[in-house]
Design a protein around this motif. Structure first.
Motif, PDB file in Angstrom:
ATOM      1  N   VAL A  19      26.801  42.675 -25.446  1.00 30.59           N
ATOM      2  CA  VAL A  19      25.575  42.430 -24.697  1.00 30.59           C
ATOM      3  C   VAL A  19      25.186  40.951 -24.755  1.00 30.59           C
ATOM      4  O   VAL A  19      24.759  40.359 -23.755  1.00 30.59           O
ATOM      5  CB  VAL A  19      24.446  43.329 -25.239  1.00 30.59           C
ATOM      6  N   ALA A  20      25.357  40.326 -25.925  1.00 29.22           N
ATOM      7  CA  ALA A  20      24.983  38.916 -26.080  1.00 29.22           C
ATOM      8  C   ALA A  20      25.840  38.005 -25.212  1.00 29.22           C
ATOM      9  O   ALA A  20      25.340  37.045 -24.607  1.00 29.22           O
ATOM     10  CB  ALA A  20      25.093  38.507 -27.546  1.00 29.22           C
ATOM     11  N   ARG A  21      27.123  38.290 -25.144  1.00 27.13           N
ATOM     12  CA  ARG A  21      27.999  37.459 -24.302  1.00 27.13           C
ATOM     13  C   ARG A  21      27.568  37.538 -22.844  1.00 27.13           C
ATOM     14  O   ARG A  21      27.522  36.525 -22.134  1.00 27.13           O
ATOM     15  CB  ARG A  21      29.451  37.909 -24.467  1.00 27.13           C
ATOM     16  N   ARG A  22      27.250  38.740 -22.390  1.00 28.67           N
ATOM     17  CA  ARG A  22      26.844  38.898 -20.988  1.00 28.67           C
ATOM     18  C   ARG A  22      25.491  38.234 -20.746  1.00 28.67           C
ATOM     19  O   ARG A  22      25.268  37.622 -19.690  1.00 28.67           O
ATOM     20  CB  ARG A  22      26.769  40.391 -20.645  1.00 28.67           C
ATOM     21  N   LEU A  65      26.458  32.860 -30.819  1.00 26.96           N
ATOM     22  CA  LEU A  65      26.041  33.214 -29.462  1.00 26.96           C
ATOM     23  C   LEU A  65      24.550  32.987 -29.234  1.00 26.96           C
ATOM     24  O   LEU A  65      24.052  33.215 -28.125  1.00 26.96           O
ATOM     25  CB  LEU A  65      26.368  34.683 -29.179  1.00 26.96           C
ATOM     26  N   CYS A  66      23.830  32.526 -30.274  1.00 22.78           N
ATOM     27  CA  CYS A  66      22.366  32.486 -30.209  1.00 22.78           C
ATOM     28  C   CYS A  66      21.825  31.081 -29.956  1.00 22.78           C
ATOM     29  O   CYS A  66      22.400  30.077 -30.393  1.00 22.78           O
ATOM     30  CB  CYS A  66      21.774  33.021 -31.513  1.00 22.78           C
ATOM     31  N   ASP A  67      20.690  31.043 -29.271  1.00 24.33           N
ATOM     32  CA  ASP A  67      19.929  29.809 -29.096  1.00 24.33           C
ATOM     33  C   ASP A  67      18.944  29.610 -30.240  1.00 24.33           C
ATOM     34  O   ASP A  67      18.629  28.480 -30.607  1.00 24.33           O
ATOM     35  CB  ASP A  67      19.149  29.870 -27.770  1.00 24.33           C
ATOM     36  N   ALA A  68      18.437  30.707 -30.782  1.00 20.68           N
ATOM     37  CA  ALA A  68      17.462  30.649 -31.868  1.00 20.68           C
ATOM     38  C   ALA A  68      17.735  31.777 -32.846  1.00 20.68           C
ATOM     39  O   ALA A  68      18.100  32.885 -32.447  1.00 20.68           O
ATOM     40  CB  ALA A  68      16.037  30.764 -31.319  1.00 20.68           C
TER      41      ALA A  68
END
Length: 304
Positions: free
Chosen positions: A154-157, A182-185
């Motif tokens: 889900v995070a990649r999409r 995969l995260c911005d924060a």
């Protein structure tokens, strides 16, 4: 829009005067059974703050599943069961037993976490789109670190769609490096430890090493909550702290971290900058500990 992906549990909460010792039974002051889980509590928090929220999780079937499903929907959260239809009969919600100590608000938790759920197989691209819904720039995905294969897909999409991706770093898990990248924060709890990285919570700035380690893995904004102590932040290489307001009283600390993450994600959905979003989230979490349960503050807020 906010999408939360992670754990949904059935929480059995009992308030006691003190925790029992070995071979001892104590009588509870009260009993409550309701839904819980980091992603689920965060989703309910965001809805209470006016942000439409979808919870992507594993629910399954049976009486426990029916109970938590009804409870989540009643909280205004859109619930999406990521377990394939042909496997739902074999899946049951995770269960948490929570003892809250009257007077201090401290809690002890025994939980199956995701161990009763089996593997939630990463869906194909079309299935991921269906789980996420119509998201794009300005929308936020919040992960709680559970159901890792699903969360990573889900995070990649979501990143491809231009969403802001946020991680609730409750504790270190094997998939943490891949998820963090995969995260911005990332907002860590005091229990989060990176293997081999020292943390000294007895000093101001004691989180410096762990913040730096997580930040080098990708996110531009990393924070670490420490209960009533100031939240330590590393934002684009600059260190700062966010003061935690003092509650009028502490009734129950259950779910306060989940409230931080849900309120933080909700503020980002509303367009607040990262630092301002965290400051407002900490204020909401302080309000939450003045009430019983992870969501007792919501009813009090509505009534007021």
């Amino acid at each position: 829009m906010l999408v939360c992906c992670g754990l949904l549990t059935l929480d059995v909460v009992q308030v006691v005067d003190r925790l029992p010792g070995p071979d001892e039974k104590v009588v509870a002051r009260s009993l409550d059974a309701t839904f819980g889980g980091p992603a689920a509590n965060a989703a309910a928090t965001a809805v209470a703050l006016g942000v439409p929220t979808r919870l992507v999780t594993a629910v399954g079937t049976g009486p426990l599943a029916d109970a938590v499903r009804a409870d989540v929907v009643a909280a205004g959260v859109e619930l999406v069961d990521a377990v394939p239809a042909e496997r739902r009969a074999d899946v049951r919600p995770a269960l948490s037993t929570v003892l809250v100590t009257a007077g201090s608000g401290e809690r002890a938790v025994v939980s199956t976490n995701a161990t009763t759920l089996g593997d939630v197989v990463p869906p194909g691209p079309d299935d991921v789109d269906a789980l996420l819904g119509p998201v794009g720039p300005g929308d936020v995905l919040l992960l709680d670190g559970h159901l890792a294969p699903l969360a990573l897909a889900v995070a990649r999409r979501a990143r491809d769609a231009g969403c802001v991706v946020v991680l609730d770093g409750g504790s270190w898990k094997a998939e943490a490096p891949e998820m963090v990248a995969l995260c911005d924060a990332v907002v860590l709890s005091a229990d989060f430890r990176v293997p081999g990285v020292p943390v000294d919570d007895d000093v101001s700035g004691g989180s410096d090493a762990i913040l730096a380690d997580v930040a080098r893995r990708g996110p531009r904004f990393v924070a670490r909550t420490r209960g009533a102590r100031p939240v330590e932040v590393l934002h684009d290489g600059r260190r700062s702290q966010v003061a935690v307001p003092s509650p009028r009283r502490v009734v129950d600390t259950l779910g306060a971290g989940d409230v931080v993450h849900g309120a933080f994600a909700a503020a980002l959905c509303a367009g607040e900058p990262l630092a301002a979003a965290l400051a407002s989230a900490v204020t909401v979490a302080t309000r939450s500990v003045e009430h019983a349960g992870a969501r007792g503050w919501i009813g009090a807020r509505t009534d007021g």
